[in-house]
Design a protein around this motif. Sequence first.
Motif, short mmCIF file in Angstrom:
data_model
loop_
_atom_site.label_atom_id
_atom_site.label_comp_id
_atom_site.label_asym_id
_atom_site.label_seq_id
_atom_site.Cartn_x
_atom_site.Cartn_y
_atom_site.Cartn_z
N ILE A 136 41.56 60.39 43.68
CA ILE A 136 42.57 59.71 42.86
C ILE A 136 42.82 58.30 43.40
O ILE A 136 42.91 57.33 42.62
CB ILE A 136 43.88 60.54 42.82
N LYS A 137 42.91 58.16 44.72
CA LYS A 137 43.10 56.83 45.32
C LYS A 137 41.91 55.93 44.98
O LYS A 137 42.08 54.75 44.64
CB LYS A 137 43.25 56.94 46.84
N GLN A 138 40.70 56.48 45.08
CA GLN A 138 39.52 55.69 44.78
C GLN A 138 39.46 55.29 43.31
O GLN A 138 39.03 54.19 42.97
CB GLN A 138 38.25 56.44 45.19
N GLN A 139 39.92 56.17 42.44
CA GLN A 139 39.98 55.82 41.01
C GLN A 139 40.95 54.67 40.80
O GLN A 139 40.66 53.75 40.02
CB GLN A 139 40.40 57.03 40.18
N ASP A 140 42.09 54.73 41.47
CA ASP A 140 43.07 53.64 41.35
C ASP A 140 42.47 52.33 41.86
O ASP A 140 42.64 51.27 41.23
CB ASP A 140 44.35 53.98 42.12
N GLN A 145 39.82 47.03 40.91
CA GLN A 145 38.61 46.20 41.01
C GLN A 145 38.10 45.82 39.61
O GLN A 145 37.67 44.70 39.39
CB GLN A 145 37.52 46.96 41.78
N SER A 146 38.15 46.78 38.69
CA SER A 146 37.70 46.50 37.33
C SER A 146 38.53 45.40 36.69
O SER A 146 38.00 44.51 36.01
CB SER A 146 37.79 47.76 36.47
N LEU A 147 39.84 45.43 36.92
CA LEU A 147 40.70 44.39 36.37
C LEU A 147 40.37 43.03 36.99
O LEU A 147 40.33 42.00 36.28
CB LEU A 147 42.17 44.74 36.60
N GLU A 148 40.14 43.02 38.29
CA GLU A 148 39.79 41.76 38.95
C GLU A 148 38.46 41.21 38.43
O GLU A 148 38.33 40.00 38.16
CB GLU A 148 39.74 41.95 40.46
N VAL A 149 37.47 42.08 38.29
CA VAL A 149 36.16 41.65 37.77
C VAL A 149 36.32 41.14 36.35
O VAL A 149 35.71 40.12 35.97
CB VAL A 149 35.14 42.81 37.85
N LYS A 150 37.13 41.79 35.57
CA LYS A 150 37.35 41.36 34.18
C LYS A 150 37.97 39.98 34.16
O LYS A 150 37.56 39.11 33.37
CB LYS A 150 38.26 42.38 33.47
N LYS A 151 38.95 39.74 35.04
CA LYS A 151 39.56 38.41 35.11
C LYS A 151 38.52 37.36 35.51
O LYS A 151 38.49 36.25 34.94
CB LYS A 151 40.70 38.42 36.14
N LEU A 152 37.68 37.70 36.51
CA LEU A 152 36.65 36.75 36.94
C LEU A 152 35.68 36.45 35.81
O LEU A 152 35.27 35.29 35.60
CB LEU A 152 35.91 37.30 38.16
#
Length: 187
Positions: A136-140, A145-152
Amino acid sequence: MDKKAAVDNVEMRLQALETRIYGDRRNKSSKPLKCAESLARIQAGLTNTANKRERVKILHKKIEDLMKYLDPQFTDHIAVPDTMKLEFILAEEDFLISQAALLEQASNLQPLLESTYIRDVPEHSTKLQRLSQIHIKQQDQADVQSLEVKKLFEEYNKMMFLLSKQFTQWDENLRKLEEAKGIRPVE
């Protein structure tokens, strides 16, 4: 003293109840009517009427029999002939055979339930719970990370669009200057 107060309290409540039921009506002696006395008179009248009539006497004698017949367990006491029992069993023969096969299969699988793997389930469940928490922690973290990559990617796309626009503008300006000087563009 406490009992007397309790009795007085009950009498007062009964008196209030009778007043509510009968209102301010009084009997001939101008005493308030008593519910208990009225019920006793009615009961005595019904008993006298019942004793005078033969049909009512017979009915009172049969009430016990009627109560016995109304009892849901009465059918359990009725003797069912053996032939009927045999017919019931034969009618359910296929079902009984299938249930017996299932019971035999369950008893054959009993040793599997007593294996060390099954006995170790509580130990494994605690490990599984810890792994689930880590997952669960890794999914969070992956979501972050996905949000950060999307922003980049959005910033990259925005930068590329602006650069493309700037290069197009420079190209247009250069073409205009070359046309004004009469220079042919190199292809």
